[in-house]
Design an enzyme around this catalytic site. Structure first.
Site, PDB file in Angstrom:
ATOM      1  N   GLU A  89      33.285 -38.125  44.740  1.00 33.43           N
ATOM      2  CA  GLU A  89      32.093 -37.609  45.386  1.00 33.43           C
ATOM      3  C   GLU A  89      31.263 -38.683  46.397  1.00 33.43           C
ATOM      4  OE1 GLU A  89      30.781 -34.309  45.384  1.00 33.43           O
ATOM      5  OE2 GLU A  89      32.763 -33.789  44.490  1.00 33.43           O
ATOM      6  N   SER A 455      16.852   6.075  -7.744  1.00 28.67           N
ATOM      7  CA  SER A 455      16.519   5.734  -9.050  1.00 28.67           C
ATOM      8  C   SER A 455      16.002   4.029  -8.937  1.00 28.67           C
ATOM      9  CB  SER A 455      17.506   5.733 -10.175  1.00 28.67           C
ATOM     10  OG  SER A 455      17.796   7.307 -10.387  1.00 28.67           O
TER      11      SER A 455
END
Length: 784
Positions: A89, A455
């Protein structure tokens, strides 16, 4: 003479233009500078990072966010990677002042000659300026701003600081931002473990992340990587031997698979929603928050396995569903839960052979098949089957699952399920599974389910009764009862026991142990619905969940498994109301603790004391009753765990639409629910003890392994008295139909039973009752 004048004129003209250019440049600089951001903000830059969700001990559950980034310091970055970036780069990075004038000149000449902008000329510093401080528009003005900012950045920061900003910001494809994330995504390894060839591949990506992607474009990626290597050799960053070795290396990048260490997607979604509520939607996906949940990995994994195995066992008790999905191509089928698709390549009466998606061939013998019947659309009539040929054809796509290292024909279960486990002392959620497969159905049945508890709600009725003068030895007549909610004869409700039998005078202990519906209804009518409602509200339920009808005695309201876990935690922790929670702490991306849970705790002497909602005496009596449910009642199968400290209550609703088991010991509360999302029946005989209890047992078998047992300690103010079972009165020593029972001191019976009292055989527990429980009889809509 004329020549001198011409030269003088040209020089004057040049100087004039130069001065004008300098003046124009100065004013342009001043104008642009006023519109530029301050480069000092880069010192406090906050990188966009995903939300990470972890278990209690730091195992990754999920990441939320579009950008995958793992910030890394320049000191921890491999030097070969830095050299690779510089080579690819910005070769003059360490010598230029932020701008490469030669590069810009080349780009300018290219523009003048061709009229086309040439990519290049941007230094690493200029890329930092562009990526952090400017927009993505491509204009000459932005380029000038980029140049000015680059000079300023170079004056403010060292080269290493600029590089660190660069390597953490750049986009490198596959949702990865920064080099550390790229290493994980392409190679599934940290940067420090990558080879020179792999580092060079990453360094070649910034120019064109999509075009040079080693997964989607391996040929172009290889060319780019080799270019980076050649530049590194040219700039003497590597030797010829290193170059040759890396140049000849093959591409090793693979498709990204997130590193989820713990499967808990329902919990991950709960965390995501909670963080949105706390910090806002934008923060969730960008701030890099780390959320540590209360989940314990081993318990979470065990719960998930127990739930799925239980659903498959339920499925195998019923019919194989012949489906049109069997004609789908293998390539169009995906894994769901424990099941995966397979293509039938051979089939006969004795066995079939199938091929999995990965090419593996498996053999399924008919003798090991769990299926004996089938249903087929459109009739859905159950039919006997004698071999695979009755349900499968050659080239069908079937589903299989690995069960204890043996392949079995399977299907995605038609029923659904939920399981949650809490620490009853502080409410920490230790495991949570909201369904068979989150990616098939995201509905979280642990928190979002609104179903009748059946229940399982009866302990509220019994707690209320014990607080209002009843005892565990109180005797109530188990005989027919009719409730009329209006003058309309069709509205009368005749509750029944699950066995459709009546048992005469029955103690509360025996009634709860065998989940006798009639006794619960008579208790509710006696103590009154307002008192029952008040008790339920103390246990954390809301008014809207509690129907003001006698049917409340049989759990006709609604609750989620998490609410049931909170209810049963009260009995497990000594009588305190805790609040379930699932986030232990929240940290910033830098590790700063932003939130630390401080839950209310079940204790008598501590800082964050949870409120006591039932007395130690009532809590002791309820634990004695609920332990009896496991020892001798509808939960007796749990005794196979060989523990004496287990307590709980089964629950089944009308027509077996819901099956529950709510159980605990002092260390952990576990709630198991099985049902269908469309509220259809689970099928004949699918009570809580059969459909839900096995899942709870599989979980507890692991959760309580090697854990000390907790004997039930008799509370102060409790007396133990020898009583007659038929009357509940005191019994003389040696009486045949008598037993020891616990009482609150103020409720100790004083009257003795008559000598002629006979043994009531109806009080004996039957095997039928142990398998069944108080499934709710049909209830008219008016009772709700």
């Amino acid at each position: 003479m004329r020549l001198k004048k011409i030269i003088k004129w040209i020089l004057s003209l040049f100087l004039t233009f130069s001065v004008l250019a300098i003046i124009a440049g100065y004013f342009a600089y001043q104008e642009l500078s006023t519109d530029l951001p301050d480069v000092k903000i880069l010192r406090n830059i906050q990188y966009s990072q995903p939300l990470s969700v972890y278990s209690q001990d730091g195992q990754l559950i999920e990441k939320f966010g579009e950008k995958i980034r793992i910030p890394i310091s320049i000191s921890d970055t491999p030097k070969p990677l830095i050299n690779a970036f510089i080579s690819a780069e910005d070769a003059s990075f360490y010598s230029h002042p932020g701008v490469d004038f030669k590069g810009l000149a080349r780009a300018g000449i290219q523009l003048a000659l061709t009229g086309k902008k040439k990519q290049g000329g941007s230094t690493i510093t200029m890329q930092v300026a562009r990526n952090f401080l400017l927009s993505n528009e491509k204009t000459y003005t932005r380029k000038l701003k980029e140049i000015i900012l680059s000079f300023q950045i170079e004056q403010e920061y060292t080269k290493d600081e600029i590089l660190e900003l660069y390597i953490n910001k750049i986009y490198l494809g596959q949702r990865s931002y920064g080099v550390a994330a790229a290493a994980e995504i392409y190679y599934n390894r940290p940067l420090a473990e990558l080879t020179l060839a792999e580092l060079s591949m990453i360094a070649g990506l910034p120019k064109a992340p999509s075009s040079y992607n080693p997964i989607s474009n391996p040929k172009r990626a290889l060319l780019r990587r080799n270019y980076v290597l050649s530049r590194m050799l040219e700039l003497t960053y590597i030797t010829k031997a290193e170059y040759d070795n890396a140049y000849n290396a093959s591409i090793t990048a693979t498709a990204y698979a997130p590193k989820r260490e713990l499967y808990a997607p329902y919990m991950a979604e709960m965390v995501r929603n909670e963080i949105i509520q706390r910090y806002g939607k934008e923060t969730v996906y960008t701030a890099g928050l780390k959320v540590y949940t209360t989940l314990q990995p081993d318990l979470q994994t065990t719960a998930m396995k127990a739930l799925r195995n239980n659903l498959h066992s339920f499925d195998e008790r019923h019919s194989y569903r012949v489906s049109k999905d069997q004609k789908k191509p293998l390539s169009d089928s995906i894994n769901i839960g424990n099941t995966q698709p397979a293509l039938v390549t051979q089939i006969n009466k004795k066995q079939l052979t199938a091929q999995l998606k990965d090419g593996t061939h498996i053999v399924l013998p008919w003798s090991k098949s769990p299926w004996s019947t089938k249903t087929e659309p459109p009739s859905q009539r159950k039919q006997r089957i004698k071999s695979y040929l009755d349900i499968i054809e050659l080239n069908d796509t079937i589903r299989v699952r690995d069960s204890n290292k043996a392949w079995r024909l399977a299907q995605v279960p038609e029923a659904e399920s939920a399981f949650v486990a809490l620490n009853p002392k502080n409410g920490a959620i230790l495991s949570l599974t909201g369904g068979y497969s989150y990616f098939k159905n995201k509905f979280n049945r642990v928190t979002q389910l609104k179903r009748q508890p059946g229940s399982g709600f009866k302990p509220i009725i019994y707690t209320t009764a014990l607080e209002h003068g009843y005892t565990a030895g109180s005797v109530i007549n188990d005989a027919p009862i009719i409730d009329m909610s209006s003058s309309d004869q069709e509205s009368e409700w005749r509750p029944e026991n699950a066995s459709h039998k009546f048992y005469g005078p029955t103690s509360l202990r025996t009634a709860l142990r065998n989940s006798r519906n009639i006794i619960s209804v008579r208790l509710a009518r006696s103590v009154g619905i307002p008192k029952i409602t008040a008790t339920a509200l103390r246990f954390g339920f809301e008014q809207e969940q509690l129907p003001q009808k006698l049917s409340i005695a049989l759990g006709s309201g609604y609750a989620s498994p998490l609410e049931m876990a909170r209810m049963y935690s009260v009995f497990a922790n000594g009588g305190f109301l805790i609040s379930p929670y699932f986030i232990d702490r929240i940290e910033s991306s830098a590790g700063e603790v932003l939130f630390q849970a401080e839950p209310l705790t079940a204790c008598t002497r501590c800082k964050n004391k949870a409120p006591r909602i039932i007395s130690p005496q009532v809590n002791f009596l309820m634990n004695s009753l609920l332990r009896d449910v496991v020892r001798r009642g509808t939960g007796h199968k749990a005794m196979s765990l060989k523990r004496d400290d287990l307590a709980g209550k089964t629950g089944t609703t009308n027509k077996q639409k819901d099956a529950w088991f709510n159980g605990y010991n002092e260390d952990i509360v576990g709630i198991a629910w099985v049902g269908k999302d469309n509220s259809k029946s689970l099928g004949r005989g699918e009570y809580g003890a059969k459909a839900a209890l096995p899942m709870w047992m599989d979980f507890m078998r692991h959760a309580l392994k090697d854990k000390a047992q907790h004997p039930l300690t008799q509370a102060a103010g409790i007396s133990r008295v020898f009583i007659d079972l038929e009357t509940g009165h005191k019994a003389n020593k040696g009486a045949e139909n008598a037993t020891w029972e616990y009482f609150r001191s103020e409720n100790v019976p004083t009257q003795y039973a008559m000598p002629e009292a006979q043994i009531n055989t109806s009080l004996e527990d039957t095997e039928e009752e142990k398998e069944q429980e108080g499934a709710m009889p049909s209830i008219p809509e008016s009772l709700f």
